[in-house]
Scaffold this motif. Structure first.
Motif, PDB file in Angstrom:
ATOM      1  N   MET A 261       4.234  -7.223  -8.871  1.00 58.16           N
ATOM      2  CA  MET A 261       5.407  -7.491  -8.026  1.00 58.16           C
ATOM      3  C   MET A 261       5.107  -8.663  -7.094  1.00 58.16           C
ATOM      4  SD  MET A 261       7.313  -4.962  -5.291  1.00 58.16           S
ATOM      5  CE  MET A 261       7.739  -3.743  -6.523  1.00 58.16           C
ATOM      6  N   ASP A 262       5.944  -9.747  -7.135  1.00 58.00           N
ATOM      7  CA  ASP A 262       5.690 -10.866  -6.232  1.00 58.00           C
ATOM      8  C   ASP A 262       6.173 -10.518  -4.828  1.00 58.00           C
ATOM      9  OD1 ASP A 262       8.450 -11.303  -6.034  1.00 58.00           O
ATOM     10  OD2 ASP A 262       8.452 -12.826  -7.606  1.00 58.00           O
ATOM     11  N   LYS A 263       5.879 -11.426  -3.888  1.00 58.56           N
ATOM     12  CA  LYS A 263       6.162 -11.123  -2.489  1.00 58.56           C
ATOM     13  C   LYS A 263       7.655 -10.974  -2.202  1.00 58.56           C
ATOM     14  CE  LYS A 263       3.186 -14.273  -1.154  1.00 58.56           C
ATOM     15  NZ  LYS A 263       2.379 -15.207  -0.339  1.00 58.56           N
ATOM     16  N   LEU A 264       8.470 -11.851  -2.770  1.00 58.13           N
ATOM     17  CA  LEU A 264       9.900 -11.738  -2.517  1.00 58.13           C
ATOM     18  C   LEU A 264      10.458 -10.416  -3.038  1.00 58.13           C
ATOM     19  CD1 LEU A 264      11.303 -15.322  -3.210  1.00 58.13           C
ATOM     20  CD2 LEU A 264      11.039 -14.159  -1.022  1.00 58.13           C
ATOM     21  N   GLU A 265       9.956  -9.997  -4.193  1.00 62.73           N
ATOM     22  CA  GLU A 265      10.403  -8.721  -4.737  1.00 62.73           C
ATOM     23  C   GLU A 265       9.929  -7.573  -3.854  1.00 62.73           C
ATOM     24  OE1 GLU A 265      12.436  -6.111  -6.983  1.00 62.73           O
ATOM     25  OE2 GLU A 265      12.512  -8.305  -7.086  1.00 62.73           O
ATOM     26  N   ALA A 266       8.706  -7.698  -3.322  1.00 72.22           N
ATOM     27  CA  ALA A 266       8.202  -6.666  -2.406  1.00 72.22           C
ATOM     28  C   ALA A 266       9.063  -6.591  -1.152  1.00 72.22           C
ATOM     29  CB  ALA A 266       6.749  -6.962  -2.040  1.00 72.22           C
ATOM     30  N   PHE A 267       9.417  -7.762  -0.584  1.00 74.55           N
ATOM     31  CA  PHE A 267      10.278  -7.779   0.601  1.00 74.55           C
ATOM     32  C   PHE A 267      11.626  -7.124   0.299  1.00 74.55           C
ATOM     33  CE2 PHE A 267       8.031 -11.962   1.907  1.00 74.55           C
ATOM     34  CZ  PHE A 267       6.997 -11.252   2.479  1.00 74.55           C
ATOM     35  N   ARG A 268      12.181  -7.445  -0.872  1.00 74.21           N
ATOM     36  CA  ARG A 268      13.471  -6.859  -1.246  1.00 74.21           C
ATOM     37  C   ARG A 268      13.372  -5.344  -1.375  1.00 74.21           C
ATOM     38  NH1 ARG A 268      13.482 -11.429  -4.882  1.00 74.21           N
ATOM     39  NH2 ARG A 268      14.989 -13.012  -4.183  1.00 74.21           N
ATOM     40  N   THR A 269      12.267  -4.874  -1.965  1.00 70.05           N
ATOM     41  CA  THR A 269      12.085  -3.430  -2.142  1.00 70.05           C
ATOM     42  C   THR A 269      11.967  -2.722  -0.797  1.00 70.05           C
ATOM     43  OG1 THR A 269      10.988  -3.767  -4.275  1.00 70.05           O
ATOM     44  CG2 THR A 269      10.609  -1.659  -3.163  1.00 70.05           C
ATOM     45  N   ILE A 270      11.158  -3.282   0.092  1.00 67.00           N
ATOM     46  CA  ILE A 270      10.978  -2.678   1.421  1.00 67.00           C
ATOM     47  C   ILE A 270      12.301  -2.682   2.180  1.00 67.00           C
ATOM     48  CG2 ILE A 270       9.812  -2.899   3.644  1.00 67.00           C
ATOM     49  CD1 ILE A 270       7.444  -4.165   2.127  1.00 67.00           C
ATOM     50  N   ALA A 271      13.023  -3.802   2.113  1.00 67.44           N
ATOM     51  CA  ALA A 271      14.309  -3.893   2.811  1.00 67.44           C
ATOM     52  C   ALA A 271      15.320  -2.909   2.224  1.00 67.44           C
ATOM     53  CB  ALA A 271      14.850  -5.321   2.730  1.00 67.44           C
ATOM     54  N   LEU A 272      15.338  -2.783   0.895  1.00 65.88           N
ATOM     55  CA  LEU A 272      16.260  -1.847   0.245  1.00 65.88           C
ATOM     56  C   LEU A 272      15.945  -0.416   0.671  1.00 65.88           C
ATOM     57  CD1 LEU A 272      18.515  -1.317  -1.797  1.00 65.88           C
ATOM     58  CD2 LEU A 272      16.767  -1.208  -3.583  1.00 65.88           C
ATOM     59  N   GLN A 273      14.667  -0.053   0.687  1.00 63.36           N
ATOM     60  CA  GLN A 273      14.276   1.283   1.126  1.00 63.36           C
ATOM     61  C   GLN A 273      14.695   1.514   2.572  1.00 63.36           C
ATOM     62  OE1 GLN A 273      10.061   1.289   0.409  1.00 63.36           O
ATOM     63  NE2 GLN A 273      10.272   1.785  -1.772  1.00 63.36           N
TER      64      GLN A 273
ATOM     65  N   PRO B 252       0.250  -4.397  -2.830  1.00 63.97           N
ATOM     66  CA  PRO B 252      -0.921  -5.286  -2.859  1.00 63.97           C
ATOM     67  C   PRO B 252      -0.522  -6.752  -3.032  1.00 63.97           C
ATOM     68  CG  PRO B 252      -1.296  -3.345  -4.215  1.00 63.97           C
ATOM     69  CD  PRO B 252       0.155  -3.306  -3.814  1.00 63.97           C
ATOM     70  N   GLY B 253      -1.136  -7.594  -2.212  1.00 68.18           N
ATOM     71  CA  GLY B 253      -0.872  -9.029  -2.303  1.00 68.18           C
ATOM     72  C   GLY B 253       0.272  -9.531  -1.462  1.00 68.18           C
ATOM     73  N   VAL B 254       1.007  -8.635  -0.812  1.00 69.73           N
ATOM     74  CA  VAL B 254       2.189  -9.071  -0.074  1.00 69.73           C
ATOM     75  C   VAL B 254       1.820  -9.947   1.122  1.00 69.73           C
ATOM     76  CG1 VAL B 254       2.339  -7.122   1.551  1.00 69.73           C
ATOM     77  CG2 VAL B 254       4.436  -8.285   0.782  1.00 69.73           C
ATOM     78  N   LEU B 255       0.580  -9.838   1.618  1.00 71.15           N
ATOM     79  CA  LEU B 255       0.159 -10.634   2.767  1.00 71.15           C
ATOM     80  C   LEU B 255      -0.707 -11.823   2.370  1.00 71.15           C
ATOM     81  CD1 LEU B 255      -0.744  -7.770   5.267  1.00 71.15           C
ATOM     82  CD2 LEU B 255       1.366  -9.091   5.155  1.00 71.15           C
ATOM     83  N   ASP B 256      -0.905 -12.046   1.079  1.00 73.16           N
ATOM     84  CA  ASP B 256      -1.759 -13.148   0.641  1.00 73.16           C
ATOM     85  C   ASP B 256      -1.101 -14.483   0.960  1.00 73.16           C
ATOM     86  OD1 ASP B 256      -3.440 -11.267  -0.327  1.00 73.16           O
ATOM     87  OD2 ASP B 256      -2.949 -11.577  -2.447  1.00 73.16           O
ATOM     88  N   VAL B 257      -1.867 -15.385   1.565  1.00 68.47           N
ATOM     89  CA  VAL B 257      -1.439 -16.756   1.880  1.00 68.47           C
ATOM     90  C   VAL B 257       0.053 -16.831   2.221  1.00 68.47           C
ATOM     91  CG1 VAL B 257      -1.480 -19.178   1.206  1.00 68.47           C
ATOM     92  CG2 VAL B 257      -3.179 -17.617   0.288  1.00 68.47           C
ATOM     93  N   GLN B 258       0.334 -16.853   3.481  1.00 70.80           N
ATOM     94  CA  GLN B 258       1.733 -16.799   3.921  1.00 70.80           C
ATOM     95  C   GLN B 258       2.596 -17.891   3.289  1.00 70.80           C
ATOM     96  OE1 GLN B 258       3.195 -14.383   5.658  1.00 70.80           O
ATOM     97  NE2 GLN B 258       1.220 -13.437   5.347  1.00 70.80           N
ATOM     98  N   SER B 259       3.771 -17.534   2.893  1.00 71.80           N
ATOM     99  CA  SER B 259       4.737 -18.480   2.325  1.00 71.80           C
ATOM    100  C   SER B 259       6.014 -18.400   3.144  1.00 71.80           C
ATOM    101  CB  SER B 259       5.032 -18.116   0.865  1.00 71.80           C
ATOM    102  OG  SER B 259       5.761 -16.894   0.815  1.00 71.80           O
ATOM    103  N   GLU B 260       7.003 -19.181   2.732  1.00 71.72           N
ATOM    104  CA  GLU B 260       8.272 -19.150   3.443  1.00 71.72           C
ATOM    105  C   GLU B 260       9.055 -17.877   3.159  1.00 71.72           C
ATOM    106  OE1 GLU B 260      10.350 -22.676   2.471  1.00 71.72           O
ATOM    107  OE2 GLU B 260       8.985 -23.998   3.562  1.00 71.72           O
ATOM    108  N   GLY B 261       8.583 -17.068   2.215  1.00 70.96           N
ATOM    109  CA  GLY B 261       9.308 -15.865   1.848  1.00 70.96           C
ATOM    110  C   GLY B 261       9.543 -14.924   3.009  1.00 70.96           C
TER     111      GLY B 261
END
Length: 278
Positions: free
Chosen positions: A1-13, A166-175
């Motif tokens: 799961m990439d970071k944007l998808e992780a953010f979407r999942t957390i926000a949806l929950q 896992p990996g959601v905090l790796d190297v910050q991006s604009e996401g």
């Protein structure tokens, strides 16, 4: 799961009410709800704080700070501290405890380090917002401090859930800035029943909406955030160094400049940060 998808999942929950809070947050939320009750008075607030020793200790520390105890006489009784601070400041202290408790379940050392930096950033923003509100923008200082305390609550929630993604905090991006902060932060703020005026101020910070010179609660929060000497680790690209804004501190405020006001208030800001960091 990439970071944007992780953010979407957390926000949806979060949007579906599936927020996972540490167990000890529930006790602080109970105190928050009782303090938010219009019928709550200082006597009953003091009794509430007795049930949460950490909040009680921080109330004493703040009551003895330069901001709230200008006479210098030491306050040793919780009842006196409660009288000195008032309900609005107690609400900020409870909010601070709720924010800190999001980090309490983190076991990974690297994430704990990010949480510690995020709280240090938060404490500086809250203290600066209090002073800027009182001396520059003339908005309510207690509301400004409250907004500073909770403005990164979405980030704390992300850190508390990072082990599930896992990996959601790796190297910050604009996401995070472009999607995660807004989507997750709004859900968490709403779930915790934060005041709409404060949510609006935090959202103006996310979207970069401001006036110069600053006049609103959102302006106050943005200015405090820009001037904070410690950066949010979620807004910092790997390898970059943080320097607080310097180009905005020379504008005039009456017969003074913002820079002179901050210099005059340095001890007050330091004391407020210390009372929040204790």
């Amino acid at each position: 799961m990439d970071k944007l998808e992780a953010f979407r999942t957390i926000a949806l929950q979060a949007g579906q009410g599936e927020l996972t809070f540490p167990t000890n947050v529930n006790a602080s939320l109970k105190i928050k709800r009782m303090l938010d009750n219009p019928d709550c008075n200082l006597a009953s607030a003091g009794q509430l704080l007795m049930t949460e020793p950490l909040i009680a200790a921080r109330a004493l520390a703040m009551a003895n700070s330069a901001t709230y105890n200008r006479s210098g006489g030491e306050i040793t009784k919780l009842s006196a501290a409660v009288m000195r601070l008032g309900l609005r400041t107690l609400q900020s202290l409870v909010a601070a405890e709720i924010v800190r408790q999001f980090a309490s379940k983190i076991t990974d050392p690297a994430i704990r380090s990010k949480a510690a930096q995020l709280w240090e950033h938060t404490a500086h923003v809250a203290a600066l917002a209090h002073v800027i509100a009182r001396r520059v923008t003339n908005v309510d200082p207690e509301t400004a401090m409250f907004a500073g305390i909770i403005h990164e609550i979405g980030g704390f929630y992300l850190l508390s859930r990072a082990h599930d993604f896992p990996g959601v905090l790796d190297v910050q991006s604009e996401g995070w800035l472009e999607f995660g902060e807004k989507a997750i932060g709004r859900r968490v703020l709403t779930k915790l029943s934060m005041p709409e005026a404060v949510i609006a101020a935090v959202e103006s910070l996310w979207f970069g909406e401001h006036n110069r010179p600053p006049v609103t609660l959102g302006d106050t929060l943005m200015l405090a955030n820009d001037l904070a000497p410690v950066a949010s680790p979620l807004h910092k690209k790997e390898g970059a160094t943080h320097q607080p804004a310097t180009t905005i501190i020379d504008f005039e405020v009456g017969e003074e400049t913002l820079q002179s006001i901050l210099l005059e208030s340095a001890d007050e800001i330091k004391a407020l940060v210390a009372s929040l960091m204790t």
